[in-house]
Design an enzyme around this catalytic site. Structure first.
Site, PDB file in Angstrom:
ATOM      1  N   TRP A  35      19.267 -20.475  -7.939  1.00 56.60           N
ATOM      2  CA  TRP A  35      20.372 -20.527  -9.005  1.00 56.60           C
ATOM      3  C   TRP A  35      19.849 -19.774 -10.134  1.00 56.60           C
ATOM      4  CZ3 TRP A  35      21.486 -23.720  -4.984  1.00 56.60           C
ATOM      5  CH2 TRP A  35      22.526 -24.288  -4.791  1.00 56.60           C
ATOM      6  N   TRP A  37      20.108 -19.918 -13.882  1.00 59.21           N
ATOM      7  CA  TRP A  37      19.257 -20.266 -15.025  1.00 59.21           C
ATOM      8  C   TRP A  37      18.402 -21.317 -14.496  1.00 59.21           C
ATOM      9  CZ3 TRP A  37      21.390 -24.347 -19.047  1.00 59.21           C
ATOM     10  CH2 TRP A  37      22.108 -25.586 -18.606  1.00 59.21           C
ATOM     11  N   ASP A  38      18.352 -21.989 -13.268  1.00 59.87           N
ATOM     12  CA  ASP A  38      17.242 -22.598 -12.763  1.00 59.87           C
ATOM     13  C   ASP A  38      16.116 -21.741 -12.502  1.00 59.87           C
ATOM     14  OD1 ASP A  38      19.712 -23.978 -11.872  1.00 59.87           O
ATOM     15  OD2 ASP A  38      18.594 -25.573 -11.152  1.00 59.87           O
ATOM     16  N   TYR A  83      24.351 -27.179   2.160  1.00 55.91           N
ATOM     17  CA  TYR A  83      25.200 -27.147   0.982  1.00 55.91           C
ATOM     18  C   TYR A  83      26.377 -26.555   1.172  1.00 55.91           C
ATOM     19  CZ  TYR A  83      26.311 -25.147  -3.985  1.00 55.91           C
ATOM     20  OH  TYR A  83      27.066 -24.973  -4.993  1.00 55.91           O
ATOM     21  N   GLN A 103      26.285 -17.811 -14.750  1.00 53.59           N
ATOM     22  CA  GLN A 103      25.796 -18.955 -15.547  1.00 53.59           C
ATOM     23  C   GLN A 103      25.032 -18.576 -16.852  1.00 53.59           C
ATOM     24  OE1 GLN A 103      22.823 -20.984 -12.743  1.00 53.59           O
ATOM     25  NE2 GLN A 103      24.290 -22.856 -12.681  1.00 53.59           N
ATOM     26  N   ASP A 165      28.788 -28.593 -15.240  1.00 47.93           N
ATOM     27  CA  ASP A 165      30.131 -28.569 -14.216  1.00 47.93           C
ATOM     28  C   ASP A 165      31.318 -29.486 -14.583  1.00 47.93           C
ATOM     29  OD1 ASP A 165      27.938 -27.342 -12.988  1.00 47.93           O
ATOM     30  OD2 ASP A 165      28.175 -28.088 -11.101  1.00 47.93           O
ATOM     31  N   GLU A 395      16.733 -34.836 -11.590  1.00 49.14           N
ATOM     32  CA  GLU A 395      17.501 -33.854 -11.910  1.00 49.14           C
ATOM     33  C   GLU A 395      18.178 -34.244 -13.329  1.00 49.14           C
ATOM     34  OE1 GLU A 395      20.998 -33.397  -9.107  1.00 49.14           O
ATOM     35  OE2 GLU A 395      21.720 -31.782 -10.017  1.00 49.14           O
TER      36      GLU A 395
HETATM   37  C1  GLC Z   1      24.067 -28.094 -10.835  1.00 46.41           C
HETATM   38  C2  GLC Z   1      24.312 -27.956 -12.336  1.00 46.41           C
HETATM   39  C3  GLC Z   1      23.893 -26.417 -12.621  1.00 46.41           C
HETATM   40  C4  GLC Z   1      22.537 -26.324 -11.730  1.00 46.41           C
HETATM   41  C5  GLC Z   1      22.622 -26.238 -10.525  1.00 46.41           C
HETATM   42  C6  GLC Z   1      21.119 -26.258  -9.573  1.00 46.41           C
HETATM   43  O1  GLC Z   1      25.288 -27.419 -10.185  1.00 46.41           O
HETATM   44  O2  GLC Z   1      25.299 -28.335 -12.987  1.00 46.41           O
HETATM   45  O3  GLC Z   1      23.894 -26.424 -13.849  1.00 46.41           O
HETATM   46  O4  GLC Z   1      22.352 -24.837 -12.277  1.00 46.41           O
HETATM   47  O5  GLC Z   1      23.153 -27.616 -10.139  1.00 46.41           O
HETATM   48  O6  GLC Z   1      20.333 -26.938  -9.931  1.00 46.41           O
END
Ligand code: GLC
Length: 425
Positions: A35, A37-38, A83, A103, A165, A395
Site C-alpha cells: 500500500w 502510504w503504508d 484480499y 492515497q 476509508d 492496526e
Molecule cells: C486500510 C486503511 C488504509 C491503509 C490500508 C492498509 O484500508 O484505511 O489507510 O492504507 O488499510 O493498511
C-alpha cells in the site's frame, strides 16, 4: 510489561516478518500487498535499522507508477487470495497490476527526512536523486488531473483515496452514491480476518465497489471522472499531506540541483489558500468539503488538525486547534481519536470512526511541535507509545481502553514506534 528495548525488537521482527522481498505488507492475510502510504511509513521504520532496505521499499512502490504519473494506492506484486477487491476486480491491465486510485502522498516528505538523517550519505543522495523525477511526475498528475482549474484543493474520487476509508466525514457524500443494481456479486474477505464490529458497514462496502465500476466504465479517465463520479470531496488528509510534500519536493529540487522551483511554488500558493478556506471559525477546526454540494462536511476528524502538519495555519488557528484537542482529550484516555468523541457518529472500535491510528498521530504531533505546542505534541507521542505497549502493534486502538483493534503485527504501527524512538520528535 514489555520494555522499550523488547518492544523495539518486536517492532523490527514484525517488519522482517512482513517483508515479502523488496516490499512490506501491512499485515498477513488482511492486507497482503503493498500500500502507498503504508510503504512510506514503513520506510521510516526500516530506516532505523536497515537503510538500504528502507530505500528499496520506495523503489519497489514506484514500480506501480502509471505513465501519467499516478501512484496507485495498491501494487499487487504477486497473487494472493486472502484480499478483496484484488487485481481481477480492478481490471487494470498493467504489470505489476495495481488499483486505479491513489492515497495520501507522504513519500516526498519522507524522502527528504530520509536524506537529511541517513548515515549512508552516498546511498541516500543517489536514491533521492533517482526518485525525484518520479515524485515530480506524481505531483504533476495531482495538479493536472485532479485540480485542473487550480482551485488549490484536489478532487478525491473514493473514500479509499483519503486513507480514512469509513470516516463519518464521508457519510453524506457516500449516501449520494446509488448502489449499482448490476454490481457483480462479491464476498468480503476483511470480515474473515477481523471482527466485523471493527470494520466498515456493508452499505459502505457496496458503495465502495460501485465506485470501482464507475471508474471502469470511464476507462479510468480522470478528467471525465471529475464530472461524472458521484463521489467528489476535498480531503484534508490528501490536501495537507500533498501541501507538505510539495514543500519538500521544492526543497529536494533545490538540494539536488533540479529546476521546477517556480512551478512547485505556484502549486503551494494555491493549496495554502485552498486549505485555509476549509477553516470553520465557530468549530475551531478545519472540515473536509463536499465538492458536489460545495458544503463543509461538518464532523471533526483527526485530519482536522493536519493543517498544522501542512504548515498553512496561522498561529491563532494553531492555538484554537490546541484548545479543541484539549476538549477531545477530556473525553478519551488516549489521543487522537479519529472522530470527535462528542460527535453522534463516534464509534470507538470501528476503524476510522473513533479509534486512534499511530500514523496520523505522528503527523499531528509533528504539526503541534512545529507550532511550538510542545506539551500537546509530547502527550500525543507518549499516548502512542503507551498504546503500542498495552495494545500491541495493532492496526488501530480503542481510545478509551487502549485495546488493540483490527489487524495484528501491523507494519506501520511498528514503524512509527521505531521512528519515534529512533529519530525522536
Ligand atoms: C486500510 C486503511 C488504509 C491503509 C490500508 C492498509 O484500508 O484505511 O489507510 O492504507 O488499510 O493498511
Amino acid at each position: 510489561m514489555p520494555t522499550q528495548k523488547s518492544l523495539e525488537q518486536e517492532a523490527r521482527r514484525i517488519l522482517r516478518a512482513n517483508d515479502r522481498g523488496g516490499f512490506t505488507i501491512p499485515t498477513a492475510g488482511l492486507y497482503p500487498f503493498q500500500w502507498l502510504w503504508d510503504a512510506g511509513f514503513t520506510a521510516l521504520g526500516w530506516m532505523q535499522f536497515d537503510e538500504k532496505r528502507a530505500w528499496q521499499e520506495l523503489k519497489t512502490l514506484f514500480r506501480g507508477q502509471w505513465e501519467n504519473g499516478m501512484l496507485p494506492h495498491i501494487v499487487f506484486h504477486r497473487p494472493e487470495a486472502t484480499y478483496f477487491p484484488g487485481p481481477e476486480r480492478w481490471g487494470v491491465a498493467r504489470t505489476p497490476p495495481t488499483s486505479a486510485i491513489t492515497q495520501p502522498p507522504v513519500v516526498a516528505t519522507f524522502v527528504r527526512w530520509m536524506l537529511e538523517r541517513a548515515q549512508d550519505r552516498a546511498l541516500a543522495e543517489a536514491e533521492a536523486k533517482s526518485l525525484y523525477p518520479h515524485l515530480l511526475a506524481y505531483h504533476r498528475w495531482f495538479k493536472r488531473e485532479r485540480d485542473p482549474d487550480n482551485t488549490g484543493l484536489v478532487t478525491v474520487l473514493h473514500p479509499w483515496e483519503t486513507g480514512a476509508d469509513n470516516s463519518p466525514a464521508w457519510d453524506q457524500p457516500l449516501a449520494r452514491v446509488a448502489v449499482d443494481p448490476a454490481l457483480p456479486p462479491y464476498t468480503r474477505r476483511d470480515t474473515a480476518h477481523v471482527d466485523p464490529s471493527q470494520r466498515p458497514h456493508q452499505a459502505e462496502y457496496d458503495r465502495f465497489l460501485t465506485l470501482l465500476e464507475v471508474y471502469k466504465r470511464a476507462s479510468f479517465d480522470q478528467l471525465r471522472l471529475l464530472s461524472v463520479c458521484p463521489f467528489r470531496v476535498a480531503s484534508l488528509l490528501i490536501d495537507c499531506v500533498l501541501h507538505r510534500a510539495n514543500r519538500d519536493l521544492l526543497w529536494l529540487a533545490q538540494r539536488l540541483g533540479f529546476g521546477h522551483q517556480a512551478e512547485i511554488a505556484g502549486w503551494l500558493e494555491a493549496s495554502r489558500k485552498g486549505i485555509e478556506s476549509l477553516w470553520e471559525e465557530e468549530a475551531g477546526l478545519y472540515f473536509n468539503r463536499d465538492l458536489i454540494s460545495r458544503e463543509p462536511l461538518r464532523v471533526g476528524v483527526s485530519a482536522s488538525f493536519l493543517p498544522l502538519y501542512a504548515g498553512t495555519a496561522s498561529p491563532e488557528r494553531a492555538e484554537r486547534l490546541g484548545h479543541t484537542l484539549q476538549g477531545w482529550a477530556s473525553q478519551v484516555r488516549y489521543l487522537v481519536p479519529s472522530t470527535d468523541p462528542q460527535s453522534p457518529f463516534f464509534e470507538p472500535q470501528r476503524y476510522w470512526r473513533g479509534p486512534v491510528w499511530a500514523v496520523v498521530n505522528y503527523l499531528i504531533a509533528l504539526g503541534f511541535r512545529e507550532y511550538g505546542h510542545e506539551q500537546i505534541a509530547e502527550r500525543i507521542r507518549q499516548d502512542t507509545l503507551k498504546l503500542c505497549k498495552v495494545g500491541g502493534f495493532s492496526e488501530y486502538f480503542h481510545p478509551l481502553t487502549g485495546q488493540g483493534l483490527g489487524g495484528r503485527a501491523f507494519s506501520w504501527t511498528a514503524a512509527i514506534y521505531l521512528a519515534w524512538n529512533g529519530w525522536g520528535g
